[in-house]
Design an enzyme around this catalytic site. Structure first.
Site, mmCIF file in Angstrom:
data_model
loop_
_atom_site.group_PDB
_atom_site.id
_atom_site.type_symbol
_atom_site.label_atom_id
_atom_site.label_comp_id
_atom_site.label_asym_id
_atom_site.label_seq_id
_atom_site.Cartn_x
_atom_site.Cartn_y
_atom_site.Cartn_z
ATOM 1 N N HIS A 130 10.745 8.470 1.458
ATOM 2 C CA HIS A 130 10.541 8.705 2.887
ATOM 3 C C HIS A 130 9.528 9.831 3.078
ATOM 4 C CE1 HIS A 130 11.421 9.892 7.031
ATOM 5 N NE2 HIS A 130 11.800 8.634 7.187
ATOM 6 N N GLU A 134 5.122 3.769 7.038
ATOM 7 C CA GLU A 134 5.366 4.739 8.096
ATOM 8 C C GLU A 134 4.212 5.738 8.110
ATOM 9 O OE1 GLU A 134 9.078 6.766 7.329
ATOM 10 O OE2 GLU A 134 8.424 7.390 5.364
#
Length: 166
Positions: free
Chosen positions: A18, A86
């Site tokens: 992430h 992302e």
């Protein structure tokens, strides 16, 4: 928390790489790859996050940066690959990626992964400031197979609207 502990409590998926881990903890793609291997060994399905900074986007190196993260994060061979794109510059900043930019990145990722792992099943998620207002447009983009929802998942009405859009 280890991969086997997550599996023991019933988890089926695990998010790895992430942007917050890569940025705040200086997590490298090599470290992400080691975690992907551990997740697979524990029978978990890894969701591998990749994304570029605003500097990388503005310098024109977004696609090469993100494709390099994929190459360095995947332990091959893999049968099933789930990647969440992302863009770091669009998370919590109020800036949103244009649909054309998302489409271009997802197209590039699909082509890149098909060269790395031609027989793998690949799903590409988008995860840059997903909100009820932009979910329908994001889901309509070719090669966007789903959404990785962050902060909006903490607001029940917003999350329900995103689920309904899907």
């Amino acid at each position: 928390i280890s991969a086997s502990m997550l599996a023991d409590v019933g988890c089926r998926y695990v998010i790895l790489g992430h942007s917050e881990r890569r940025q705040a903890c200086n997590e490298t793609s090599a470290q992400v790859q080691a975690k992907v291997k551990a997740a697979l060994a524990a029978q978990l399905k890894p969701i591998i996050c990749v994304g570029e900074t605003l500097v990388e986007r503005e310098s024109g190196s977004a696609i090469s940066t993100v494709c390099a993260q994929v190459t360095e994060s995947l332990p091959l061979p893999m049968d099933e690959i789930i990647i969440a794109y992302e863009p770091i510059w669009a998370i919590g900043t109020g800036k949103n990626a244009a649909a054309e930019d998302v489409a271009a990145m997802h197209r590039a990722l699909k082509e890149h992964v098909s060269k790395l792992a031609p027989t793998a099943s690949v799903r590409l998620l988008y995860g840059g400031s997903v909100k009820p207002q932009n979910a329908p447009e994001l889901l309509a983009i070719p090669d966007v197979d789903g959404l990785l929802v962050g902060g909006a998942s903490l607001v029940p009405a917003d999350f329900a609207a995103i689920v309904n859009a899907a």
